[in-house]
Motif scaffolding. Structure first.
Motif, PDB file in Angstrom:
ATOM      1  N   GLY A  26      56.424   9.766  20.885  1.00 23.74           N
ATOM      2  CA  GLY A  26      56.766   9.283  22.219  1.00 23.74           C
ATOM      3  C   GLY A  26      56.261   7.872  22.463  1.00 23.74           C
ATOM      4  O   GLY A  26      56.952   7.045  23.061  1.00 23.74           O
ATOM      5  N   GLY A  27      55.054   7.576  21.992  1.00 22.64           N
ATOM      6  CA  GLY A  27      54.509   6.229  22.145  1.00 22.64           C
ATOM      7  C   GLY A  27      55.308   5.196  21.375  1.00 22.64           C
ATOM      8  O   GLY A  27      55.596   4.104  21.895  1.00 22.64           O
ATOM      9  N   ILE A  28      55.682   5.528  20.165  1.00 19.83           N
ATOM     10  CA  ILE A  28      56.491   4.605  19.359  1.00 19.83           C
ATOM     11  C   ILE A  28      57.868   4.428  19.987  1.00 19.83           C
ATOM     12  O   ILE A  28      58.391   3.311  20.064  1.00 19.83           O
ATOM     13  N   THR A  29      58.445   5.519  20.457  1.00 20.62           N
ATOM     14  CA  THR A  29      59.749   5.443  21.121  1.00 20.62           C
ATOM     15  C   THR A  29      59.658   4.573  22.377  1.00 20.62           C
ATOM     16  O   THR A  29      60.546   3.758  22.637  1.00 20.62           O
ATOM     17  N   ALA A  30      58.590   4.739  23.145  1.00 21.98           N
ATOM     18  CA  ALA A  30      58.413   3.923  24.349  1.00 21.98           C
ATOM     19  C   ALA A  30      58.323   2.441  23.991  1.00 21.98           C
ATOM     20  O   ALA A  30      58.923   1.600  24.667  1.00 21.98           O
ATOM     21  N   TRP A  31      57.603   2.115  22.931  1.00 27.66           N
ATOM     22  CA  TRP A  31      57.484   0.720  22.522  1.00 27.66           C
ATOM     23  C   TRP A  31      58.843   0.174  22.108  1.00 27.66           C
ATOM     24  O   TRP A  31      59.216  -0.939  22.500  1.00 27.66           O
ATOM     25  N   LEU A  32      59.603   0.956  21.331  1.00 32.65           N
ATOM     26  CA  LEU A  32      60.921   0.503  20.882  1.00 32.65           C
ATOM     27  C   LEU A  32      61.893   0.336  22.056  1.00 32.65           C
ATOM     28  O   LEU A  32      62.609  -0.665  22.136  1.00 32.65           O
ATOM     29  N   VAL A  33      61.911   1.299  22.974  1.00 36.78           N
ATOM     30  CA  VAL A  33      62.781   1.194  24.147  1.00 36.78           C
ATOM     31  C   VAL A  33      62.374  -0.014  24.982  1.00 36.78           C
ATOM     32  O   VAL A  33      63.234  -0.778  25.451  1.00 36.78           O
ATOM     33  N   PHE A  34      61.078  -0.201  25.168  1.00 38.01           N
ATOM     34  CA  PHE A  34      60.583  -1.356  25.914  1.00 38.01           C
ATOM     35  C   PHE A  34      61.095  -2.650  25.290  1.00 38.01           C
ATOM     36  O   PHE A  34      61.588  -3.542  25.989  1.00 38.01           O
ATOM     37  N   ILE A  91      46.628   7.464  28.277  1.00 35.05           N
ATOM     38  CA  ILE A  91      46.873   7.822  29.679  1.00 35.05           C
ATOM     39  C   ILE A  91      47.946   8.897  29.772  1.00 35.05           C
ATOM     40  O   ILE A  91      47.800   9.880  30.502  1.00 35.05           O
ATOM     41  N   VAL A  92      49.023   8.727  29.018  1.00 35.76           N
ATOM     42  CA  VAL A  92      50.109   9.714  29.028  1.00 35.76           C
ATOM     43  C   VAL A  92      49.616  11.057  28.483  1.00 35.76           C
ATOM     44  O   VAL A  92      50.032  12.111  28.961  1.00 35.76           O
ATOM     45  N   PRO A 149      59.769   6.761  31.143  1.00 35.72           N
ATOM     46  CA  PRO A 149      60.490   8.021  31.380  1.00 35.72           C
ATOM     47  C   PRO A 149      61.543   8.308  30.313  1.00 35.72           C
ATOM     48  O   PRO A 149      61.720   9.456  29.908  1.00 35.72           O
ATOM     49  N   LEU A 150      62.235   7.262  29.854  1.00 36.21           N
ATOM     50  CA  LEU A 150      63.269   7.474  28.843  1.00 36.21           C
ATOM     51  C   LEU A 150      62.673   7.948  27.521  1.00 36.21           C
ATOM     52  O   LEU A 150      63.192   8.877  26.889  1.00 36.21           O
ATOM     53  N   ALA A 151      61.571   7.343  27.102  1.00 41.16           N
ATOM     54  CA  ALA A 151      60.917   7.769  25.860  1.00 41.16           C
ATOM     55  C   ALA A 151      60.396   9.195  25.988  1.00 41.16           C
ATOM     56  O   ALA A 151      60.508   9.990  25.049  1.00 41.16           O
ATOM     57  N   TRP A 152      59.821   9.545  27.148  1.00 44.40           N
ATOM     58  CA  TRP A 152      59.347  10.915  27.334  1.00 44.40           C
ATOM     59  C   TRP A 152      60.515  11.890  27.236  1.00 44.40           C
ATOM     60  O   TRP A 152      60.424  12.914  26.567  1.00 44.40           O
ATOM     61  N   TRP A 153      61.616  11.566  27.906  1.00 47.45           N
ATOM     62  CA  TRP A 153      62.775  12.462  27.906  1.00 47.45           C
ATOM     63  C   TRP A 153      63.324  12.658  26.497  1.00 47.45           C
ATOM     64  O   TRP A 153      63.574  13.789  26.083  1.00 47.45           O
ATOM     65  N   TRP A 154      63.488  11.568  25.728  1.00 45.63           N
ATOM     66  CA  TRP A 154      63.996  11.679  24.364  1.00 45.63           C
ATOM     67  C   TRP A 154      63.057  12.521  23.497  1.00 45.63           C
ATOM     68  O   TRP A 154      63.500  13.388  22.743  1.00 45.63           O
ATOM     69  N   THR A 155      61.774  12.273  23.598  1.00 45.46           N
ATOM     70  CA  THR A 155      60.808  12.980  22.761  1.00 45.46           C
ATOM     71  C   THR A 155      60.712  14.450  23.143  1.00 45.46           C
ATOM     72  O   THR A 155      60.702  15.324  22.270  1.00 45.46           O
ATOM     73  N   ALA A 156      60.636  14.747  24.432  1.00 48.39           N
ATOM     74  CA  ALA A 156      60.550  16.139  24.877  1.00 48.39           C
ATOM     75  C   ALA A 156      61.826  16.889  24.541  1.00 48.39           C
ATOM     76  O   ALA A 156      61.785  18.038  24.079  1.00 48.39           O
ATOM     77  N   ARG A 157      62.956  16.275  24.748  1.00 50.37           N
ATOM     78  CA  ARG A 157      64.245  16.919  24.448  1.00 50.37           C
ATOM     79  C   ARG A 157      64.335  17.244  22.955  1.00 50.37           C
ATOM     80  O   ARG A 157      64.768  18.325  22.567  1.00 50.37           O
ATOM     81  N   ARG A 158      63.915  16.309  22.111  1.00 46.23           N
ATOM     82  CA  ARG A 158      63.953  16.544  20.667  1.00 46.23           C
ATOM     83  C   ARG A 158      63.041  17.717  20.283  1.00 46.23           C
ATOM     84  O   ARG A 158      63.424  18.588  19.510  1.00 46.23           O
ATOM     85  N   ALA A 159      61.826  17.738  20.834  1.00 48.61           N
ATOM     86  CA  ALA A 159      60.884  18.813  20.512  1.00 48.61           C
ATOM     87  C   ALA A 159      61.421  20.170  20.965  1.00 48.61           C
ATOM     88  O   ALA A 159      61.315  21.161  20.233  1.00 48.61           O
ATOM     89  N   LEU A 160      61.999  20.226  22.142  1.00 48.11           N
ATOM     90  CA  LEU A 160      62.543  21.492  22.648  1.00 48.11           C
ATOM     91  C   LEU A 160      63.766  21.925  21.852  1.00 48.11           C
ATOM     92  O   LEU A 160      63.976  23.118  21.627  1.00 48.11           O
ATOM     93  N   ARG A 161      64.552  20.968  21.407  1.00 52.47           N
ATOM     94  CA  ARG A 161      65.720  21.314  20.576  1.00 52.47           C
ATOM     95  C   ARG A 161      65.283  21.820  19.203  1.00 52.47           C
ATOM     96  O   ARG A 161      65.904  22.713  18.634  1.00 52.47           O
ATOM     97  N   ILE A 162      64.213  21.264  18.658  1.00 54.03           N
ATOM     98  CA  ILE A 162      63.683  21.766  17.384  1.00 54.03           C
ATOM     99  C   ILE A 162      63.183  23.198  17.571  1.00 54.03           C
ATOM    100  O   ILE A 162      63.457  24.071  16.754  1.00 54.03           O
TER     101      ILE A 162
END
Length: 196
Positions: A26-34, A91-92, A149-162
């Motif tokens: 999620g942190g890496i995704t947030a950095w990339l989206v940012f 913090i997250v 929020p977008l990185a959290w959503w992508w990461t959480a959605r992926r984990a729940l789909r797995i």
């Protein structure tokens, strides 16, 4: 247990629990989206600034002229964001641990949006308001407000789909040292035994 199998992290009591790998993802995704939102937003901003000049025609030349400034800006922002991201991950992590018993994704998104908007607002408030440089604070603040929020959503959605078996996680990279030790233990070479 195979290398791909992992104990179930999410339980009925903690439906939104997470692993350290998911937190890091999620942190890496947030950095990339940012970075993507920042570069796109700043490209528009710099193009508008170039178009406001009377000597610059409204063509592709305006964007091309802004590219060197955009590259320098993105490098500087990327370096700053790379240092800030680990603090944000901590913090997250605290927020996520406090909320792991709440199943509703909308509540999580609202909390992460409020968190990112609060920090974005503080960043904008710290910017010098009477200076044209203030815009260089607004674009990163907006990028941050979108990225968390977008990185959290992508990461959480992926984990729940797995967890639901809808997607298969990528297998971990093989560890050459572990493979050598396993091979040595299986053949009785090198005095290595299983479990040591």
């Amino acid at each position: 247990m195979s290398a791909l199998a992992s104990p179930l992290v999410r339980t009925p009591d903690k439906p939104m629990a997470f692993t350290s790998d998911e937190l890091l993802r999620g942190g890496i995704t947030a950095w990339l989206v940012f970075m993507v939102v920042l570069v796109c937003g700043e490209a528009v901003h710099l193009t508008v600034l170039r178009l406001r000049g009377e000597h610059v025609p409204a063509t592709l030349d305006a964007f091309v002229a802004a590219v060197p400034a955009l590259v320098i800006y993105a490098l500087c922002a990327g370096i700053v964001a790379a240092f800030v991201t680990p603090i944000g991950i901590l913090i997250v992590m605290l927020i996520a641990r406090a909320m792991r018993g709440i199943r509703a994704m909308s509540i999580h998104l609202a909390v992460y949006a409020a968190f990112s908007m609060g920090i974005s607002g503080a960043s904008i408030a710290a910017a010098p308001s009477d200076n044209p440089v203030a815009w260089f604070f607004i674009v990163p603040a907006g990028s941050f407000a979108v990225a968390i929020p977008l990185a959290w959503w992508w990461t959480a959605r992926r984990a729940l789909r797995i967890d639901a078996g809808l997607i298969t996680p990528r297998p971990p990279r093989p560890d050459p040292d572990a493979a050598y030790e396993d091979r040595a233990a299986d053949t009785g070479l090198g005095g290595v035994s299983r479990g040591s």
